[in-house]
Design a protein around this motif. Structure first.
Motif, PDB file in Angstrom:
ATOM      1  N   LEU A  68      35.993  49.045  50.391  1.00  0.00           N
ATOM      2  CA  LEU A  68      35.544  47.892  49.616  1.00  0.00           C
ATOM      3  C   LEU A  68      34.879  46.840  50.489  1.00  0.00           C
ATOM      4  O   LEU A  68      33.853  46.263  50.109  1.00  0.00           O
ATOM      5  CB  LEU A  68      36.729  47.276  48.865  1.00  0.00           C
ATOM      6  N   LEU A  69      35.455  46.563  51.661  1.00  0.00           N
ATOM      7  CA  LEU A  69      34.893  45.545  52.547  1.00  0.00           C
ATOM      8  C   LEU A  69      33.483  45.928  53.005  1.00  0.00           C
ATOM      9  O   LEU A  69      32.593  45.076  53.049  1.00  0.00           O
ATOM     10  CB  LEU A  69      35.804  45.347  53.757  1.00  0.00           C
ATOM     11  N   GLU A  70      33.273  47.201  53.299  1.00  0.00           N
ATOM     12  CA  GLU A  70      31.941  47.668  53.698  1.00  0.00           C
ATOM     13  C   GLU A  70      30.968  47.568  52.538  1.00  0.00           C
ATOM     14  O   GLU A  70      29.801  47.174  52.711  1.00  0.00           O
ATOM     15  CB  GLU A  70      32.027  49.117  54.194  1.00  0.00           C
ATOM     16  N   TRP A  71      31.445  47.921  51.346  1.00  0.00           N
ATOM     17  CA  TRP A  71      30.581  47.847  50.167  1.00  0.00           C
ATOM     18  C   TRP A  71      30.208  46.392  49.850  1.00  0.00           C
ATOM     19  O   TRP A  71      29.091  46.105  49.412  1.00  0.00           O
ATOM     20  CB  TRP A  71      31.239  48.495  48.959  1.00  0.00           C
ATOM     21  N   PHE A  96      35.099  36.030  47.690  1.00  0.00           N
ATOM     22  CA  PHE A  96      35.636  37.343  48.063  1.00  0.00           C
ATOM     23  C   PHE A  96      36.782  37.241  49.074  1.00  0.00           C
ATOM     24  O   PHE A  96      37.563  38.180  49.220  1.00  0.00           O
ATOM     25  CB  PHE A  96      34.519  38.211  48.658  1.00  0.00           C
ATOM     26  N   SER A  97      36.913  36.113  49.753  1.00  0.00           N
ATOM     27  CA  SER A  97      37.847  35.987  50.881  1.00  0.00           C
ATOM     28  C   SER A  97      39.289  36.386  50.566  1.00  0.00           C
ATOM     29  O   SER A  97      39.956  36.968  51.439  1.00  0.00           O
ATOM     30  CB  SER A  97      37.796  34.569  51.460  1.00  0.00           C
ATOM     31  N   PRO A  98      39.857  36.133  49.354  1.00  0.00           N
ATOM     32  CA  PRO A  98      41.230  36.587  49.103  1.00  0.00           C
ATOM     33  C   PRO A  98      41.397  38.102  49.226  1.00  0.00           C
ATOM     34  O   PRO A  98      42.482  38.581  49.555  1.00  0.00           O
ATOM     35  CB  PRO A  98      41.499  36.122  47.660  1.00  0.00           C
ATOM     36  N   CYS A  99      40.333  38.854  48.968  1.00  0.00           N
ATOM     37  CA  CYS A  99      40.417  40.319  49.084  1.00  0.00           C
ATOM     38  C   CYS A  99      40.687  40.747  50.514  1.00  0.00           C
ATOM     39  O   CYS A  99      41.348  41.758  50.765  1.00  0.00           O
ATOM     40  CB  CYS A  99      39.108  40.968  48.601  1.00  0.00           C
ATOM     41  N   ILE A 104      43.516  45.964  49.400  1.00  0.00           N
ATOM     42  CA  ILE A 104      42.416  46.533  48.626  1.00  0.00           C
ATOM     43  C   ILE A 104      41.114  46.539  49.420  1.00  0.00           C
ATOM     44  O   ILE A 104      40.251  47.397  49.212  1.00  0.00           O
ATOM     45  CB  ILE A 104      42.235  45.766  47.293  1.00  0.00           C
ATOM     46  N   SER A 105      40.946  45.579  50.341  1.00  0.00           N
ATOM     47  CA  SER A 105      39.688  45.486  51.097  1.00  0.00           C
ATOM     48  C   SER A 105      39.453  46.706  51.978  1.00  0.00           C
ATOM     49  O   SER A 105      38.313  47.048  52.281  1.00  0.00           O
ATOM     50  CB  SER A 105      39.667  44.219  51.957  1.00  0.00           C
ATOM     51  N   MET A 106      40.534  47.374  52.396  1.00  0.00           N
ATOM     52  CA  MET A 106      40.422  48.529  53.280  1.00  0.00           C
ATOM     53  C   MET A 106      40.525  49.856  52.524  1.00  0.00           C
ATOM     54  O   MET A 106      40.523  50.923  53.134  1.00  0.00           O
ATOM     55  CB  MET A 106      41.502  48.476  54.366  1.00  0.00           C
ATOM     56  N   GLN A 119      47.112  44.134  40.856  1.00  0.00           N
ATOM     57  CA  GLN A 119      48.073  43.640  41.850  1.00  0.00           C
ATOM     58  C   GLN A 119      47.499  42.466  42.628  1.00  0.00           C
ATOM     59  O   GLN A 119      48.202  41.502  42.930  1.00  0.00           O
ATOM     60  CB  GLN A 119      48.462  44.776  42.799  1.00  0.00           C
ATOM     61  N   LEU A 120      46.192  42.532  42.954  1.00  0.00           N
ATOM     62  CA  LEU A 120      45.526  41.419  43.639  1.00  0.00           C
ATOM     63  C   LEU A 120      45.521  40.177  42.764  1.00  0.00           C
ATOM     64  O   LEU A 120      45.845  39.072  43.222  1.00  0.00           O
ATOM     65  CB  LEU A 120      44.090  41.818  44.003  1.00  0.00           C
ATOM     66  N   VAL A 121      45.161  40.335  41.500  1.00  0.00           N
ATOM     67  CA  VAL A 121      45.120  39.210  40.552  1.00  0.00           C
ATOM     68  C   VAL A 121      46.510  38.589  40.401  1.00  0.00           C
ATOM     69  O   VAL A 121      46.667  37.359  40.435  1.00  0.00           O
ATOM     70  CB  VAL A 121      44.584  39.692  39.180  1.00  0.00           C
ATOM     71  N   ASN A 122      47.523  39.428  40.240  1.00  0.00           N
ATOM     72  CA  ASN A 122      48.893  38.921  40.083  1.00  0.00           C
ATOM     73  C   ASN A 122      49.359  38.175  41.333  1.00  0.00           C
ATOM     74  O   ASN A 122      50.031  37.147  41.244  1.00  0.00           O
ATOM     75  CB  ASN A 122      49.845  40.073  39.779  1.00  0.00           C
ATOM     76  N   GLU A 123      49.011  38.716  42.486  1.00  0.00           N
ATOM     77  CA  GLU A 123      49.393  38.081  43.757  1.00  0.00           C
ATOM     78  C   GLU A 123      48.739  36.712  43.892  1.00  0.00           C
ATOM     79  O   GLU A 123      49.391  35.738  44.312  1.00  0.00           O
ATOM     80  CB  GLU A 123      48.967  38.980  44.916  1.00  0.00           C
ATOM     81  N   MET A 124      47.462  36.612  43.540  1.00  0.00           N
ATOM     82  CA  MET A 124      46.771  35.325  43.613  1.00  0.00           C
ATOM     83  C   MET A 124      47.395  34.319  42.657  1.00  0.00           C
ATOM     84  O   MET A 124      47.563  33.142  42.989  1.00  0.00           O
ATOM     85  CB  MET A 124      45.284  35.509  43.303  1.00  0.00           C
ATOM     86  N   ASP A 125      47.760  34.783  41.460  1.00  0.00           N
ATOM     87  CA  ASP A 125      48.388  33.902  40.477  1.00  0.00           C
ATOM     88  C   ASP A 125      49.727  33.382  41.000  1.00  0.00           C
ATOM     89  O   ASP A 125      50.029  32.190  40.890  1.00  0.00           O
ATOM     90  CB  ASP A 125      48.585  34.663  39.172  1.00  0.00           C
ATOM     91  N   GLU A 126      50.514  34.268  41.621  1.00  0.00           N
ATOM     92  CA  GLU A 126      51.813  33.873  42.168  1.00  0.00           C
ATOM     93  C   GLU A 126      51.658  32.896  43.330  1.00  0.00           C
ATOM     94  O   GLU A 126      52.527  32.051  43.554  1.00  0.00           O
ATOM     95  CB  GLU A 126      52.575  35.113  42.635  1.00  0.00           C
ATOM     96  N   ASN A 127      50.551  32.999  44.060  1.00  0.00           N
ATOM     97  CA  ASN A 127      50.325  32.129  45.226  1.00  0.00           C
ATOM     98  C   ASN A 127      49.636  30.813  44.861  1.00  0.00           C
ATOM     99  O   ASN A 127      49.237  30.056  45.749  1.00  0.00           O
ATOM    100  CB  ASN A 127      49.503  32.862  46.278  1.00  0.00           C
ATOM    101  N   GLY A 128      49.466  30.570  43.565  1.00  0.00           N
ATOM    102  CA  GLY A 128      48.972  29.265  43.130  1.00  0.00           C
ATOM    103  C   GLY A 128      47.467  29.122  43.005  1.00  0.00           C
ATOM    104  O   GLY A 128      46.966  28.003  42.842  1.00  0.00           O
TER     105      GLY A 128
END
Length: 400
Positions: A68-71, A96-99, A104-106, A119-128
């Motif tokens: 994903l990071l390369e793409w 894009f930086s939270p990725c 998921i970025s790798m 899982q990324l979306v949920n993690e961001m929501d939990e982290n405020g």
């Protein structure tokens, strides 16, 4: 038909090597021979069928290895760089930086499923992270996956099955008159005091305030041109943090506004201090393009970082609360505690003062540079004139 070492038929394109490993081969839609190896015959067959299906769908074999990071970097170069403003590219990188802090970025593009994005979306929501920030990232990832489908890297868009967190509406934080008076009284002792006053006096975004140049100020015409935002960050991962300018946030953010009396007084006060510092630190004064002629600088002429302003606000709040607690003990009452806030709070405070004093939204919008989306609920968009007479009647700083 291929055979194993015992002579049993294994199926088209599959055979067993002398070392015991199984081998599967086929020619893909790009006329390229694909070869797979493995000890597990069942797993090897699954890989072969998957590869054949992807070949039939026209999926590029590179999709099996690109992460994903390369793409993301390839996506930027193909579809954004030189096609949108540099400021837009910068904001896409910020989005894009939270990725980059998530696994998921790798991950390979073909291995990413909706559950990984969820899982990324949920993690961001939990982290405020705010709902808007998460939504913007989802839009970006969805666009990236659509382009990946178009390039034959993947078949489906994982974002299609992602559910956004519940949207929570927060009232914008602004300072009450008591909070503002308490804050500014202590802030007088700090070097960023004039920045706080300026932000309160005309409602600019903090990056716009820090990006002001003296050439933007016309004391004769009583006008001020907001035309840039100052940043201190890294644009690419392989470079250090540095100062740079971008154009204002939206088209409506680039604006020429009336110079209100309180703002004018603050700027003249800053100008006198700066002239004194220029003489005091003559040999050490830094003034290099494009950061010359800045309104707000350090004692030695350098631009001021947003992070430093934010840290000063926190320090002022701590000191103000400590002083208030001591005073409350002496006076035998409950202390009035000043709650934390960010520099953007000054902008909300300005707008709130305007609304409280009856300034029409048609005047507020062009003055602070709100986009139509930000103020849709309040305006008649056909009228965009700034009625300075209503603003001149308000004191945004009180007696401070």
């Amino acid at each position: 038909m291929g055979k194993d070492l015992n002579g049993r038929e294994l199926g088209n394109g599959i055979s067993q090597r002398a070392d015991g490993n199984y081998m599967a081969r086929f020619v893909d839609c790009y006329k390229k021979r694909q070869t797979f190896y493995g000890r597990d015959l069942k797993e090897l067959r699954r890989k072969l069928e998957k590869a054949k299906y992807e070949s039939q769908q026209g999926i590029n074999s590179l999709g099996g290895s690109i992460i994903l990071l390369e793409w993301f970097e390839e996506f930027l170069q193909l579809y954004k760089v030189d096609k949108v403003k540099d400021t837009t590219v910068y904001r896409i990188r910020q989005t894009f930086s939270p990725c980059k802090k998530n696994r998921i970025s790798m991950m390979k593009l073909q291995d990413i499923r909706a559950i990984h994005v969820q899982q990324l979306v949920n993690e961001m929501d939990e982290n405020g992270f705010s709902y808007g920030t998460i939504r913007t990232l989802k839009y970006l990832l969805s666009e990236m996956f659509k382009k990946a489908i178009g390039n034959g890297y993947i078949v489906i868009n994982p974002c299609d099955a992602v559910v956004m967190p519940r949207k929570v509406t927060y009232e914008p934080r602004f300072l009450t008159e008591q909070e503002q008076e308490m804050f500014l009284e202590v802030a007088k002792e700090y070097s960023h005091y004039d920045i706080f006053c300026a932000a309160l006096s005309f409602g600019g975004r903090i990056g716009e305030v820090l990006g002001l140049k003296w050439g933007d100020i016309d004391f004769q015409r009583k006008k001020m041109h907001i035309q840039r935002t100052l940043h201190y960050s890294r644009v690419n991962d392989d470079e250090p943090c540095h100062f740079f300018f971008t154009s204002p946030k939206t088209e409506t953010s680039d604006r020429e506004i009336p110079l209100l009396p309180e703002t004018e007084a603050i700027l003249k006060r800053v100008h006198k201090k700066q002239l004194r510092n220029r003489m005091l630190y003559a040999s050490q004064w830094k003034e290099e393009a494009p950061f010359d002629d800045m309104v707000f600088t350090t004692q030695k002429g350098m631009p001021i970082r947003y992070g430093d302003v934010n840290r000063t606000i926190k320090s002022v709040i701590v000191k103000a609360n400590l002083q208030e607690e001591e005073l409350a003990k002496i006076e035998g009452r409950e202390p009035f505690i000043l709650k934390p806030f960010s520099p953007h709070c000054f902008r909300h405070t300005f707008v709130t003062r305007c609304k409280k004093n009856g300034v029409p939204y048609e005047t507020i919008q062009p003055y602070v540079g709100h986009s139509e989306k930000e103020m849709t609920a309040y305006y008649n968009h056909e009228k965009q004139e700034i009625d300075v007479s209503t603003l001149n009647k308000i004191s945004f700083l009180g007696v401070v």
